[in-house]
Write a protein that holds these residues in place. Structure first.
Motif, mmCIF file in Angstrom:
data_model
loop_
_atom_site.group_PDB
_atom_site.id
_atom_site.type_symbol
_atom_site.label_atom_id
_atom_site.label_comp_id
_atom_site.label_asym_id
_atom_site.label_seq_id
_atom_site.Cartn_x
_atom_site.Cartn_y
_atom_site.Cartn_z
ATOM 1 N N SER A 2 -3.658 8.899 14.128
ATOM 2 C CA SER A 2 -3.010 8.950 12.852
ATOM 3 C C SER A 2 -3.579 8.097 11.658
ATOM 4 O O SER A 2 -2.979 8.355 10.604
ATOM 5 N N LEU A 3 -4.346 7.155 11.870
ATOM 6 C CA LEU A 3 -4.850 6.421 10.819
ATOM 7 C C LEU A 3 -5.688 7.302 9.768
ATOM 8 O O LEU A 3 -5.432 7.285 8.566
ATOM 9 N N PRO A 4 -6.664 8.029 10.275
ATOM 10 C CA PRO A 4 -7.255 9.219 9.432
ATOM 11 C C PRO A 4 -6.258 10.005 8.464
ATOM 12 O O PRO A 4 -6.342 10.048 7.304
ATOM 13 N N PRO A 15 -6.451 9.251 -5.698
ATOM 14 C CA PRO A 15 -7.809 9.057 -5.145
ATOM 15 C C PRO A 15 -8.102 7.420 -5.472
ATOM 16 O O PRO A 15 -7.576 6.789 -6.560
ATOM 17 N N SER A 16 -8.494 6.646 -4.433
ATOM 18 C CA SER A 16 -8.699 5.290 -4.516
ATOM 19 C C SER A 16 -9.824 4.873 -3.847
ATOM 20 O O SER A 16 -10.362 5.676 -2.967
ATOM 21 N N SER A 17 -10.147 3.549 -4.170
ATOM 22 C CA SER A 17 -11.203 2.997 -3.163
ATOM 23 C C SER A 17 -10.717 2.328 -2.010
ATOM 24 O O SER A 17 -9.546 2.369 -1.795
ATOM 25 N N GLY A 18 -11.585 1.862 -1.175
ATOM 26 C CA GLY A 18 -11.154 1.125 -0.026
ATOM 27 C C GLY A 18 -10.089 0.047 -0.070
ATOM 28 O O GLY A 18 -9.360 -0.161 0.471
ATOM 29 N N LEU A 19 -10.492 -0.632 -1.068
ATOM 30 C CA LEU A 19 -9.516 -2.219 -1.467
ATOM 31 C C LEU A 19 -8.393 -1.649 -1.926
ATOM 32 O O LEU A 19 -7.230 -2.101 -1.413
ATOM 33 N N GLU A 20 -8.216 -0.685 -3.007
ATOM 34 C CA GLU A 20 -7.221 -0.033 -3.294
ATOM 35 C C GLU A 20 -6.219 0.241 -2.231
ATOM 36 O O GLU A 20 -5.046 0.343 -2.219
ATOM 37 N N LEU A 21 -6.941 1.170 -1.252
ATOM 38 C CA LEU A 21 -6.123 1.728 -0.187
ATOM 39 C C LEU A 21 -5.740 0.576 0.658
ATOM 40 O O LEU A 21 -4.339 0.506 1.262
ATOM 41 N N THR A 22 -6.271 -0.402 0.916
ATOM 42 C CA THR A 22 -5.711 -1.638 1.602
ATOM 43 C C THR A 22 -4.746 -2.103 0.882
ATOM 44 O O THR A 22 -3.628 -2.480 1.623
ATOM 45 N N ARG A 23 -4.632 -2.300 -0.108
ATOM 46 C CA ARG A 23 -3.429 -2.861 -1.128
ATOM 47 C C ARG A 23 -2.235 -1.970 -1.064
ATOM 48 O O ARG A 23 -1.164 -2.248 -0.969
ATOM 49 N N ARG A 24 -2.412 -0.677 -1.343
ATOM 50 C CA ARG A 24 -1.407 0.326 -1.113
ATOM 51 C C ARG A 24 -0.742 0.412 0.415
ATOM 52 O O ARG A 24 0.289 0.557 0.594
ATOM 53 N N PHE A 25 -1.412 0.072 1.418
ATOM 54 C CA PHE A 25 -1.163 0.310 2.490
ATOM 55 C C PHE A 25 -0.262 -0.878 2.902
ATOM 56 O O PHE A 25 1.148 -0.856 3.337
ATOM 57 N N GLY A 30 1.876 0.825 5.025
ATOM 58 C CA GLY A 30 1.763 -0.411 5.982
ATOM 59 C C GLY A 30 3.036 -0.853 6.802
ATOM 60 O O GLY A 30 2.976 -1.372 7.798
ATOM 61 N N TYR A 31 4.115 -0.529 6.133
ATOM 62 C CA TYR A 31 5.323 -0.701 6.753
ATOM 63 C C TYR A 31 5.695 -0.110 8.125
ATOM 64 O O TYR A 31 6.444 -0.751 8.875
ATOM 65 N N PHE A 32 5.121 1.103 8.169
ATOM 66 C CA PHE A 32 5.308 1.873 9.501
ATOM 67 C C PHE A 32 3.899 2.212 10.090
ATOM 68 O O PHE A 32 3.897 2.594 11.363
ATOM 69 N N LEU A 148 11.372 12.944 0.308
ATOM 70 C CA LEU A 148 10.813 12.863 1.634
ATOM 71 C C LEU A 148 10.333 11.210 1.725
ATOM 72 O O LEU A 148 10.443 10.798 2.858
ATOM 73 N N ARG A 149 9.952 10.770 0.616
ATOM 74 C CA ARG A 149 9.453 9.210 0.535
ATOM 75 C C ARG A 149 10.621 8.275 0.802
ATOM 76 O O ARG A 149 10.693 7.361 1.531
ATOM 77 N N HIS A 150 11.870 8.762 0.204
ATOM 78 C CA HIS A 150 12.861 7.857 0.396
ATOM 79 C C HIS A 150 13.496 8.201 1.999
ATOM 80 O O HIS A 150 14.109 7.027 2.309
ATOM 81 N N LEU A 151 13.249 9.357 2.649
ATOM 82 C CA LEU A 151 13.611 9.642 3.793
ATOM 83 C C LEU A 151 13.101 8.431 4.720
ATOM 84 O O LEU A 151 13.579 8.089 5.782
ATOM 85 N N VAL A 152 11.712 8.226 4.505
ATOM 86 C CA VAL A 152 10.801 7.387 5.204
ATOM 87 C C VAL A 152 11.540 5.922 4.988
ATOM 88 O O VAL A 152 11.539 5.256 6.162
ATOM 89 N N LEU A 153 11.879 5.559 4.043
ATOM 90 C CA LEU A 153 12.060 4.226 3.558
ATOM 91 C C LEU A 153 13.570 4.041 4.375
ATOM 92 O O LEU A 153 13.733 2.931 4.926
ATOM 93 N N ARG A 154 14.281 4.923 4.277
ATOM 94 C CA ARG A 154 15.785 5.175 4.857
ATOM 95 C C ARG A 154 15.684 4.653 6.573
ATOM 96 O O ARG A 154 16.339 4.185 7.010
#
Length: 185
Positions: A2-4, A15-25, A30-32, A148-154
């Motif tokens: 699932s990580l990939p 589109p993001s850098s690795g650092l930006e991805l880490t921050r976004r996670f 990253g919450y789930f 769909l994003r709200h459903l995940v947050l719910r």
């Protein structure tokens, strides 16, 4: 695997850098589905080697500049294949529940304090999710992607609500156990 797919999802969103991805996670996925900085960079390398993503050309070549990645058509196809596939739920594993079961046979030393600590952690997480919901999903923001994003947050809100209710019940039940007076402090 699932990580990939989490990384492909995040890169398709932006589109993001690795650092930006880490921050976004840290702020969303990253919450789930958590991942360390090293895991993200390792997966970026694998995804690039597999031809699912590519590094974007830099506007100004510079040594040490962050690579930004985007998803290639093969990556989009892989994510679509994976998201459409059926998957069985994974059995739930929770150390606290196992510790409660063990406490039934070895004693309850330290359990009440940890139940209160867990209640505090879940209460704070619930408040954070509710704040995100207020901020990111105001009335009227109901496009398909938003829904769909709200459903995940719910799901997160409902899980934290469950845990806060269950822990409150567990503490009340614990308080009624023989010898609970000495354990409740």
């Amino acid at each position: 695997m699932s990580l990939p797919h989490a990384i492909l999802t995040a890169l398709l969103e932006k589109p993001s850098s690795g650092l930006e991805l880490t921050r976004r996670f840290d702020k969303s996925i990253g919450y789930f589905w958590s991942a360390t900085h090293q895991q993200i960079y390792r997966e970026l390398g694998k995804l690039e080697a597999d031809g699912l993503i590519r590094a974007l050309a830099s506007e100004q070549p510079a040594r040490g500049q962050k690579k930004r990645y985007e998803v290639l058509p093969a990556g989009r196809a892989e994510l679509a294949r994976w998201s459409a596939a059926s998957q069985d739920p994974k059995p739930h594993r929770d150390t606290l529940l196992l510790r409660l079961r063990a406490a039934a046979v070895v004693g309850t030393e330290g359990i009440a304090a940890d139940l209160r600590r867990h209640l505090d952690l879940h209460t704070r997480q619930l408040a954070e999710y509710q704040e995100i919901e207020k901020r990111d999903f105001p009335p009227g923001k109901d496009g398909p992607e938003d829904r769909l994003r709200h459903l995940v947050l719910r799901a997160g809100i409902d899980l934290e609500t469950f845990w806060t209710q269950w822990l409150t019940h567990a503490l009340a039940e614990f308080a009624e156990l023989p010898g609970a007076e000495s354990q409740s402090r």
